[in-house]
Design an enzyme around this catalytic site. Structure first.
Site, PDB file in Angstrom:
ATOM      1  N   TYR A   1       0.840  -1.195   0.000  1.00  0.00           N
ATOM      2  CA  TYR A   1       0.000   0.000   0.000  1.00  0.00           C
ATOM      3  C   TYR A   1       0.873   1.242   0.000  1.00  0.00           C
ATOM      4  O   TYR A   1       1.788   1.371   0.828  1.00  0.00           O
ATOM      5  CB  TYR A   1      -0.919  -0.026   1.216  1.00  0.00           C
ATOM      6  CG  TYR A   1      -1.760   1.223   1.413  1.00  0.00           C
ATOM      7  CD1 TYR A   1      -2.384   1.849   0.338  1.00  0.00           C
ATOM      8  CD2 TYR A   1      -1.948   1.774   2.679  1.00  0.00           C
ATOM      9  CE1 TYR A   1      -3.150   2.974   0.520  1.00  0.00           C
ATOM     10  CE2 TYR A   1      -2.728   2.900   2.871  1.00  0.00           C
ATOM     11  CZ  TYR A   1      -3.321   3.503   1.785  1.00  0.00           C
ATOM     12  OH  TYR A   1      -4.089   4.634   1.964  1.00  0.00           O
ATOM     13  N   CYS A   2       0.633   2.152  -0.954  1.00  0.00           N
ATOM     14  CA  CYS A   2       1.336   3.428  -1.038  1.00  0.00           C
ATOM     15  C   CYS A   2       2.840   3.193  -1.139  1.00  0.00           C
ATOM     16  O   CYS A   2       3.305   2.461  -1.995  1.00  0.00           O
ATOM     17  CB  CYS A   2       0.944   4.308   0.155  1.00  0.00           C
ATOM     18  SG  CYS A   2       1.572   6.001   0.076  1.00  0.00           S
ATOM     19  N   LEU A   3       3.629   3.786  -0.250  1.00  0.00           N
ATOM     20  CA  LEU A   3       5.078   3.622  -0.290  1.00  0.00           C
ATOM     21  C   LEU A   3       5.470   2.160  -0.096  1.00  0.00           C
ATOM     22  O   LEU A   3       6.481   1.696  -0.644  1.00  0.00           O
ATOM     23  CB  LEU A   3       5.728   4.503   0.776  1.00  0.00           C
ATOM     24  CG  LEU A   3       7.253   4.515   0.874  1.00  0.00           C
ATOM     25  CD1 LEU A   3       7.886   4.787  -0.468  1.00  0.00           C
ATOM     26  CD2 LEU A   3       7.694   5.552   1.892  1.00  0.00           C
TER      27      LEU A   3
END
Length: 577
Positions: A309-311
């Site tokens: 998720y995300c980074l």
């Protein structure tokens, strides 16, 4: 404890691009950055200089602006303000408030015209000027002031002034919290407390591994039989992991274990000044690869469904590229790769890119060098700027002028539970990924060797969200240009956080996918993809779970042993201050 910045010089083992920075320069720039909220005043000045000088030698553009202003003043568009949520109340249609609203909307339109289509201005500078003008206008919107907001006046009259008293109390409480020294006991509204392990992060599980950077949580099985391939979730370390395990009704983890999946989750430690030298390679080797090793050991060496998720998704894609190239074979096999709101090409990162240029990063590096980390509040302030109208000014109007506190919820509490980012890691992340786009261009190094995303062989499920200002969906879509494998791209409604927390039964949720359930032959542009995509009502979770099942062994078996127990979930790291 950190020494005074002027007494220490940059060392080669801290960050390569800091080796030649003068300690005195670092000290001065860190103080300027702290006073300016992490913004480079030089970058801002250069942007406005570029815009103003080109405007000054464009008499035709100046004439167009003067003509537009005269025309709009004579014939204002009466419906402009009505489409703005700040002026939606019927009271804004009455004089003099209608004039305030219409005049403000005229100013907005004027500045949009003045900061666009001006030849010669660098695109980055034009975007900075337009963004800054919009932020300043939002600050002085008539909805933000008592004497120009009819809703505030009506509430004050109806409550006999009580709403203004409540607003002043809210302002005082927030000011005390903001000015309080670290660790001070400052009262907070009780109903806004969502404590991990008590109100949120409740899915049963055990911490089965811990090192100096991560805890690995293995969630207890909820079914008699499970799929052979475990699901390892790699959250972003910018925030705490439990956005994916919020309340029982909207927990992605609880949903997966309830459907027969073995789920493990990385919980990142909240670093402090002592961790200033932790870099991206540490987060890869001692974080993600360590978790992969433990997952394989716990689950009998079965291929792993990696979810980032995300980074965390960006880091997972780097790991998958290294494994796919044969550079990291010891860390097992990936059955599939799921990237949730994660960018791999940073050439068009949206409005977040306004804070990324050489000058901005020089000042931010100095600030982080001084502190040893980037504070969570400093990071949150940057994200709030992207949504200043809703997250800052509209909220302040509601809480300080109307005296109404926002109704607390689990997502708001998680968003306020920020983390710190080590100096070296965040500096490398911003320079190597955002500024130089090393990952997309084949220059990103893992263990000293460049990796390419074209080496990823596992099937990919890539999810973006429609209103994402952190990972804009067209930027996420660029992975189609980097990976030659099968990509199932899905565009969900909502934003960066709410679009992910999209449990079945959540009202007004939808997602778009390709009608044929597979990627079309050849490359399709984002706009073409959007035109061809099928809109589906409801949550994307069931669609994704079916995608996982199709890439799992059909024969389910007994859950693997839980492994060594170091303590119950949610563990120690998530509750670190």
């Amino acid at each position: 404890m950190l020494r005074v910045i002027s007494n220490r010089a940059p060392t080669p083992d801290v960050a390569p691009h800091m080796e030649r920075r003068n300690p005195l320069d670092l000290f001065l720039q860190s103080q300027i950055a702290r006073a300016a909220g992490g913004i480079s005043p030089i970058a801002m000045q250069l942007a406005f200089q570029d815009w103003w000088r080109h405007l000054a030698v464009s008499p035709g553009k100046l004439g167009e602006l003067a003509g537009w202003w005269a025309g709009s003043a004579a014939n204002p568009a009466r419906d402009d303000a009505a489409t703005d949520a700040r002026f939606a109340d019927a009271a804004w249609r009455a004089w003099p408030f209608s004039q305030y609203a219409q005049g403000f909307k005229q100013l907005e339109q004027f500045w949009r015209l003045a900061t666009s289509e001006l030849p010669g201005v660098a695109p980055h500078h034009a975007e900075v000027v337009a963004f800054t003008a919009r932020q300043l206008l939002d600050m002085y919107a008539p909805s933000n002031f008592l004497w120009t907001n009819p809703e505030v006046q009506r509430a004050a009259f109806a409550s006999g002034g009580r709403s203004l008293v409540d607003g002043a109390r809210n302002w005082g409480q927030d000011l005390c919290r903001r000015l309080a020294p670290p660790g001070a006991a400052v009262s907070q509204p009780v109903d806004q407390r969502f404590e991990p392990g008590r109100q949120v992060a409740l899915t049963p599980g055990m911490v089965v591994y811990r090192n100096e950077l991560i805890e690995l949580i293995r969630y207890a099985p909820q079914t008699d039989t499970v799929y052979r391939e475990p699901v390892l979730i790699v959250p972003s370390w910018i925030m705490k992991y439990y956005i994916l395990d919020l309340s029982p009704h909207n927990s992605l983890v609880r949903y997966l274990v309830g459907q027969g999946h073995t789920v493990l989750m990385i919980s990142w430690r909240n670093p402090d000044a002592r961790d200033r030298d932790l870099g991206m390679e540490d987060y890869l080797q001692r974080g993600l690869f360590a978790a992969l090793d433990q997952t394989a050991a716990l689950c009998g060496g079965a291929p792993v469904h990696g979810v980032g998720y995300c980074l965390g998704g960006t880091l997972l894609s780097i790991a998958a590229a290294a494994i796919g190239a044969g550079e990291q074979p010891a860390h097992g096999k990936l059955a599939s790769l799921t990237l949730l709101a994660a960018q791999t090409d940073f050439s068009e990162p949206g409005e977040l890119g306004l804070f990324i240029d050489d000058s901005e990063l020089a000042f931010l590096d100095a600030l982080m060098w001084d502190q040893g980390y980037l504070d969570g509040d400093q990071m949150a302030a940057s994200f709030q700027l992207l949504h200043a109208r809703d997250l800052v000014w509209s909220r302040m109007m509601r809480e300080y002028l109307l005296g109404e506190r926002s109704a607390p919820n689990d997502l708001m509490a998680w968003n306020a539970d920020s983390t710190r980012l080590p100096f070296r890691m965040h500096s490398e992340y911003l320079h190597r990924l955002f500024l130089h786009n090393d990952l997309a261009e084949g220059r990103y190094l893992v263990a000293g060797k460049p990796v390419a995303l074209s080496a990823i062989h596992a099937p990919l499920f890539v999810l973006a969200t429609e209103r994402d200002h952190v990972s804009p969906w067209r930027s996420v879509y660029k992975i189609h240009l980097l990976c030659g494998g099968t990509i199932d791209f899905v565009l969900a409604s909502g934003g960066h956080n709410a679009g992910i927390v999209s449990e079945p039964g959540h009202a007004n949720r939808s997602y778009r996918r390709h009608a044929a359930n597979v990627a079309p032959l050849g490359y399709t542009s984002p706009d073409e993809w959007l035109n061809q995509a099928e809109r589906c009502e409801g949550s994307w979770w069931p669609y994704w779970r079916q995608w996982l099942v199709r890439r799992s062994d059909r024969q389910r078996g007994a859950p693997p042993p839980m492994g060594p127990a170091l303590g119950p979930a949610p563990g120690r790291f998530v509750v670190q201050p």
